[in-house]
Design an enzyme around this catalytic site. Structure first.
Site, mmCIF file in Angstrom:
data_model
loop_
_atom_site.group_PDB
_atom_site.id
_atom_site.type_symbol
_atom_site.label_atom_id
_atom_site.label_comp_id
_atom_site.label_asym_id
_atom_site.label_seq_id
_atom_site.Cartn_x
_atom_site.Cartn_y
_atom_site.Cartn_z
ATOM 1 N N ARG A 25 0.875 -1.155 -0.089
ATOM 2 C CA ARG A 25 0.013 -0.005 -0.291
ATOM 3 C C ARG A 25 0.964 1.241 0.314
ATOM 4 O O ARG A 25 0.260 2.240 0.800
ATOM 5 C CB ARG A 25 -0.078 0.086 1.249
ATOM 6 C CG ARG A 25 -2.383 -1.161 1.239
ATOM 7 C CD ARG A 25 -3.398 -0.396 0.172
ATOM 8 N NE ARG A 25 -3.455 -1.586 0.559
ATOM 9 C CZ ARG A 25 -4.970 -1.891 0.997
ATOM 10 N NH1 ARG A 25 -5.877 -0.751 1.283
ATOM 11 N NH2 ARG A 25 -6.403 -2.629 0.803
ATOM 12 N N ARG A 29 -3.936 6.225 0.203
ATOM 13 C CA ARG A 29 -4.590 7.746 1.151
ATOM 14 C C ARG A 29 -3.562 8.058 2.015
ATOM 15 O O ARG A 29 -3.961 9.596 2.521
ATOM 16 C CB ARG A 29 -6.074 7.280 1.484
ATOM 17 C CG ARG A 29 -7.159 6.657 1.138
ATOM 18 C CD ARG A 29 -7.872 5.860 1.313
ATOM 19 N NE ARG A 29 -7.821 4.534 1.679
ATOM 20 C CZ ARG A 29 -8.401 3.874 2.821
ATOM 21 N NH1 ARG A 29 -9.899 4.470 3.016
ATOM 22 N NH2 ARG A 29 -8.061 2.613 2.972
ATOM 23 N N ARG A 38 -7.704 11.176 -6.097
ATOM 24 C CA ARG A 38 -8.904 10.162 -6.306
ATOM 25 C C ARG A 38 -10.201 11.180 -6.090
ATOM 26 O O ARG A 38 -11.248 10.463 -5.963
ATOM 27 C CB ARG A 38 -8.963 9.534 -4.679
ATOM 28 C CG ARG A 38 -9.598 8.930 -3.982
ATOM 29 C CD ARG A 38 -10.202 7.541 -4.624
ATOM 30 N NE ARG A 38 -11.111 6.314 -4.637
ATOM 31 C CZ ARG A 38 -12.144 6.782 -4.714
ATOM 32 N NH1 ARG A 38 -12.907 7.547 -5.329
ATOM 33 N NH2 ARG A 38 -13.151 5.393 -4.007
ATOM 34 N N ASP A 75 -7.200 -3.325 -7.108
ATOM 35 C CA ASP A 75 -7.583 -3.399 -6.051
ATOM 36 C C ASP A 75 -7.586 -5.387 -6.550
ATOM 37 O O ASP A 75 -7.802 -5.821 -7.404
ATOM 38 C CB ASP A 75 -8.354 -2.927 -5.504
ATOM 39 C CG ASP A 75 -9.077 -3.585 -4.053
ATOM 40 O OD1 ASP A 75 -8.643 -3.534 -3.295
ATOM 41 O OD2 ASP A 75 -10.054 -4.472 -3.906
ATOM 42 N N TYR A 151 -14.377 -12.643 0.591
ATOM 43 C CA TYR A 151 -15.007 -11.861 0.438
ATOM 44 C C TYR A 151 -16.368 -12.055 -0.578
ATOM 45 O O TYR A 151 -17.703 -11.571 -0.791
ATOM 46 C CB TYR A 151 -14.560 -10.507 -0.868
ATOM 47 C CG TYR A 151 -13.108 -9.582 0.307
ATOM 48 C CD1 TYR A 151 -14.044 -9.022 1.454
ATOM 49 C CD2 TYR A 151 -11.909 -9.900 0.702
ATOM 50 C CE1 TYR A 151 -13.092 -7.914 2.268
ATOM 51 C CE2 TYR A 151 -11.362 -9.551 1.440
ATOM 52 C CZ TYR A 151 -11.185 -8.036 2.121
ATOM 53 O OH TYR A 151 -10.973 -7.629 2.941
#
Ligand code: 1CP
Length: 344
Positions: A25, A29, A38, A75, A151
């Site tokens: 990562r 963010r 973004r 992702d 998921y």
């Protein structure tokens, strides 16, 4: 040899000091320039599937720091999306998927448009390979089969993934069908990433730690082994780093059962216990607690030196034990780079 990526040298078994470094990562963010980029696009999946944006997000951390690798910005949940499952990312809530619980839900998924849907990812990789200098490795990735299964069946994030585990007890035949589809999809996806320029692959098994011991063979070891065997056959020169987060004392069994070529360590393992059980030739990566990076300062230096000391004499790639968290001050990543480089 000068321009051959250091990351690839270590993955071939060479010991480098200072160790090459990248961060899980490393884009995202915690970087103000990522938040600015973004902000202009509300749909995160479309963001990942737009090469201009994905290339830019991938390169942002490399402009700030002298990292040894770029990791494709995407992702893990693009796979369920490309199989035809409804996937949405909501601000602050994490991903939401239409849960897959029955044969009927399963029958709506398929590989018909799979690679076509993911073609922007391959375009992103092709563009990255030409814009990166040759000493930077380009890392492609996917979720490991179980984490994707988790998921898809659960329908989103969870602490326990109880629905996903339940399916193995309640309807093992359906669970196997779902797992086979995920494996086949992931095989195609990763081979296509390599064809587009990825030089290293990482498999994120972020939720391996919730699987009970009696299910490990079916749920984790067998699908991972299948995928690694396939990749070895199709792309024998491409190293694959596996990250089975949270499996603790099962790591030696995991290494043995799957035939991994390199292992990414989480923050839970006790290296004094684990390392004597692993071959000194197995390339290792990671281990630094992302919260230490949030803290910065003296503790950051102490923890980096402690890790380097434990791993000295082994092929090792510096990284965290999980992803950079959004509250990380970017200056602390600069500090980490100075500390890791100041060696050898
Ligand atoms: O709005 C936003 O910006 C979304 C935040 C975000 C970002 C930046 C998500 C949603 N995914 C990503 C990018 C991402 N995800 C990358 C590329 C960035 C880089 O590494 O530099 C990678 C490799 C991932 C992989 C990923 N996605 C994993 C495996 C690694 C891990 O952290 O364990 C997992 C589990 C996901 C699912 C996911 N996607 C996004 C979130 C918030 C989550 C986690 C949800 C949960 O907690 O269950």
């Amino acid at each position: 040899m000068e321009s051959y990526p250091k990351l690839l040298q270590v993955l071939k078994g060479n010991i480098l000091s200072p160790a090459p470094v990248w961060l899980m990562r490393q884009a995202g963010r915690y970087l103000p320039e990522y938040r600015a980029l973004r902000q202009k696009y509300s749909d995160f999946l479309q963001f990942c599937l737009t090469p201009d944006l994905a290339v830019e997000a991938t390169l942002q951390p490399l402009r700030r720091y002298d990292l040894d690798a770029a990791i494709l910005f995407s992702d893990i949940l693009v796979i369920p999306h490309a199989l035809g499952q409804r996937v949405a990312f909501h601000e602050g809530k994490g991903p939401q998927l239409l849960p897959l619980r029955s044969q009927q839900d399963f029958s709506r998924l398929g590989l018909d448009r799979f690679l076509e849907t993911l073609s922007p990812v391959f375009e992103t990789l092709r563009r990255l390979r030409v814009s990166l200098s040759p000493e930077k490795a380009l890392i492609g990735f996917a979720g490991a089969p179980w984490t994707i299964f988790a998921y898809m069946v659960e329908g989103g994030g969870s602490r326990t993934f109880s629905q996903a585990l339940q399916l193995w007890y309640r309807d093992p035949a359906l669970a196997r069908l779902v797992m086979d589809l995920i494996c086949e999809a992931t095989e195609k996806y990763l081979v296509a990433q390599v064809a587009a320029g990825a030089q290293v692959l990482q498999l994120f098994d972020s939720w391996a730690g919730v699987v009970p011991s009696p299910l490990m063979e079916q749920v984790i070891y067998a699908p991972t082994r299948r995928l690694l065997d396939f990749l070895r056959q199709e792309q024998p020169d491409i190293p694959v780093i596996c990250f089975p987060k949270g499996i603790g004392e099962k790591i030696p069994t995991y290494v043995e059962a799957t035939g991994v070529t390199a292992l990414s360590l989480d923050t839970c393992v006790d290296l004094n216990v684990l390392l004597p059980q692993l071959s000194p030739r197995l390339p290792l990566q990671g281990g630094l607690d992302p919260q230490v990076l949030v803290a910065g300062g003296q503790i950051l230096e102490q923890e980096i030196r402690r890790l380097e000391k434990s791993l000295a004499g082994r092929p090792y790639i510096f990284n965290l034990g999980h992803g950079v968290v959004p509250e990380t001050p970017p200056e602390h990543v600069a500090q980490l780079m100075r500390i890791v480089r100041d060696r050898g």
